[in-house]
Enzyme design. Structure first.
Site, PDB file in Angstrom:
ATOM      1  N   ASN A   8       0.988  -1.129  -0.109  1.00  0.00           N
ATOM      2  CA  ASN A   8       0.059   0.142   0.008  1.00  0.00           C
ATOM      3  C   ASN A   8       0.941   1.198  -0.093  1.00  0.00           C
ATOM      4  OD1 ASN A   8      -1.753   2.065   0.720  1.00  0.00           O
ATOM      5  ND2 ASN A   8      -2.309   1.229   2.496  1.00  0.00           N
ATOM      6  N   TRP A   9       0.980   1.952  -1.148  1.00  0.00           N
ATOM      7  CA  TRP A   9       1.941   3.135  -1.118  1.00  0.00           C
ATOM      8  C   TRP A   9       1.082   4.383  -0.709  1.00  0.00           C
ATOM      9  CZ3 TRP A   9       5.522   3.586  -6.020  1.00  0.00           C
ATOM     10  CH2 TRP A   9       6.456   2.578  -6.029  1.00  0.00           C
ATOM     11  N   LYS A  10       0.155   4.179  -0.345  1.00  0.00           N
ATOM     12  CA  LYS A  10      -0.616   5.722   0.223  1.00  0.00           C
ATOM     13  C   LYS A  10      -0.137   6.597  -0.617  1.00  0.00           C
ATOM     14  CE  LYS A  10      -0.284   3.760   4.791  1.00  0.00           C
ATOM     15  NZ  LYS A  10      -0.072   3.654   6.063  1.00  0.00           N
ATOM     16  N   HIS A  91      -9.651   1.392   4.611  1.00  0.00           N
ATOM     17  CA  HIS A  91      -8.389   1.736   5.284  1.00  0.00           C
ATOM     18  C   HIS A  91      -8.684   2.625   6.765  1.00  0.00           C
ATOM     19  CE1 HIS A  91      -4.080   2.757   6.375  1.00  0.00           C
ATOM     20  NE2 HIS A  91      -3.937   1.700   5.650  1.00  0.00           N
ATOM     21  N   GLU A  93      -6.966   5.190   7.415  1.00  0.00           N
ATOM     22  CA  GLU A  93      -6.744   6.598   7.167  1.00  0.00           C
ATOM     23  C   GLU A  93      -7.936   7.057   6.326  1.00  0.00           C
ATOM     24  OE1 GLU A  93      -2.850   5.655   5.314  1.00  0.00           O
ATOM     25  OE2 GLU A  93      -2.127   5.315   7.401  1.00  0.00           O
ATOM     26  N   GLU A 158      -5.832  -4.529  10.379  1.00  0.00           N
ATOM     27  CA  GLU A 158      -4.972  -3.740  10.719  1.00  0.00           C
ATOM     28  C   GLU A 158      -5.139  -2.882  11.930  1.00  0.00           C
ATOM     29  OE1 GLU A 158      -2.500  -2.450   6.692  1.00  0.00           O
ATOM     30  OE2 GLU A 158      -4.306  -1.211   6.983  1.00  0.00           O
ATOM     31  N   GLY A 164       2.282   2.443  10.861  1.00  0.00           N
ATOM     32  CA  GLY A 164       3.476   3.475  10.531  1.00  0.00           C
ATOM     33  C   GLY A 164       4.190   3.782  11.838  1.00  0.00           C
ATOM     34  N   SER A 203       2.907  -2.089  10.497  1.00  0.00           N
ATOM     35  CA  SER A 203       4.415  -2.286  10.745  1.00  0.00           C
ATOM     36  C   SER A 203       5.052  -3.735  10.385  1.00  0.00           C
ATOM     37  CB  SER A 203       4.582  -1.786  12.001  1.00  0.00           C
ATOM     38  OG  SER A 203       4.224  -0.477  12.319  1.00  0.00           O
ATOM     39  N   GLY A 224       2.639  -1.246   4.513  1.00  0.00           N
ATOM     40  CA  GLY A 224       2.811   0.124   3.869  1.00  0.00           C
ATOM     41  C   GLY A 224       4.151   0.803   3.699  1.00  0.00           C
ATOM     42  N   GLY A 225       4.826   1.308   4.705  1.00  0.00           N
ATOM     43  CA  GLY A 225       6.062   1.953   4.592  1.00  0.00           C
ATOM     44  C   GLY A 225       7.171   0.910   3.898  1.00  0.00           C
TER      45      GLY A 225
HETATM   46  P1  PGA Z   1       2.640   0.316   7.720  1.00  0.00           P
HETATM   47  O1  PGA Z   1       1.250   0.472   6.969  1.00  0.00           O
HETATM   48  O2  PGA Z   1       3.021  -0.977   7.065  1.00  0.00           O
HETATM   49  O3  PGA Z   1       3.489   1.561   7.378  1.00  0.00           O
HETATM   50  O4  PGA Z   1       2.525   0.398   9.193  1.00  0.00           O
HETATM   51  C1  PGA Z   1       0.167  -0.393   6.810  1.00  0.00           C
HETATM   52  C2  PGA Z   1      -0.865   0.209   6.282  1.00  0.00           C
HETATM   53  O5  PGA Z   1      -1.365   1.189   6.538  1.00  0.00           O
HETATM   54  O6  PGA Z   1      -1.568  -0.570   5.337  1.00  0.00           O
END
Ligand code: PGA
Length: 243
Positions: A8-10, A91, A93, A158, A164, A203, A224-225
């Site tokens: 997930n590149w956001k 998600h 977010e 999640e 994050g 994470s 994500g990251g």
């Molecule tokens: P993260 O994000 O791996 O940076 O914690 C995961 C996500 O939000 O899908």
């Protein structure tokens, strides 16, 4: 079940990143399914750069309607046309920054399925909810109300406080939650609910991927990251058990 590792590149990634990333992931041997969910602007480019590789491309959100006067939104058929075959929905977010409700997420999931996309519906408790002992209850409510009738897709558990932050739940907590999710899926969807993939997200890094991905009912990861670096995403994929 063959594990799925989804990136997930956001709101990260520019045109200049596509070719190098695509080349690196295409070249690597894998025993998992791989999915890249870049921002809308790069879906078409990634779909072209990854054509024939078996690596899928997905969106990070879609509108419940196929078209209409919804400034700034993108519909599921538009994502499909751009080359997406999956879409991340609900998600945290989106739920917390854009006020998305469970009902809204269910509408989006229905639209995604109708457009031939595989929805990845995200659920997870906040830290306050976990501290209050409500994590399983919250997740159950999200599952009961964010999945449309006849849901066919993927669930991503999640925990909001793990996204994050570099923090993850204990292995016992992840295993317990995934077992609880499986039970709700079977209750809500019957037999098909037993075959849906349940991803863990929050994470996930090369250093913790092997232990998280080895847990029962963990069928892959939403990353994500760490998905922004091809090397890290591939290391996570390499850490998955052979399904
Ligand atoms: P993260 O994000 O791996 O940076 O914690 C995961 C996500 O939000 O899908």
């Amino acid at each position: 079940m063959r594990p799925l590792i989804a990136g997930n590149w956001k709101m990260h990634g520019r045109l200049a990143d596509v070719q190098g990333f695509a080349q690196a992931v295409r070249a690597a041997a894998r025993h998992t399914d791989l999915l890249i969910c870049p921002p809308f602007t790069l879906i078409d480019r990634f779909a072209t750069a990854l054509a024939g590789s078996g690596i899928a491309v997905g969106g990070q959100d879609c509108h419940p309607a196929p078209e209409g006067a919804f400034t700034g939104d993108v519909s599921a058929p538009m994502l499909a046309e751009a080359g997406a075959s999956y879409v991340i929905l609900g998600h945290s977010e989106r739920r917390y920054c854009h006020g998305e409700t469970n009902a809204r997420v269910a509408g989006k999931a229905e639209a995604a399925m109708f457009a031939g996309l595989t929805p990845i519906v995200c659920i997870g408790e906040t830290e306050a909810q976990r501290d209050a002992g409500e994590a399983e209850h919250v997740v159950r409510q999200q599952l009961m109300h964010s999945l449309p009738e006849g849901f066919s897709g993927i669930i991503a558990y999640e925990p909001v406080w793990a996204i994050g932050t570099g923090r993850t739940p204990t292995e016992a907590d992840v295993a317990a939650m995934h077992a609880a999710i499986r039970a709700v899926l079977a209750e809500k969807l019957g037999e098909p609910g037993k075959a849906l993939k349940i991803l863990y997200g929050g994470s996930v890094k090369p250093g913790n991927a092997a232990s998280l991905l080895a847990l029962p009912e963990v069928d892959g990861a939403l990353v994500g990251g760490a998905s922004l670096k091809a090397e890290d995403l591939l290391a996570i994929a390499a850490a998955a058990p052979r399904g």
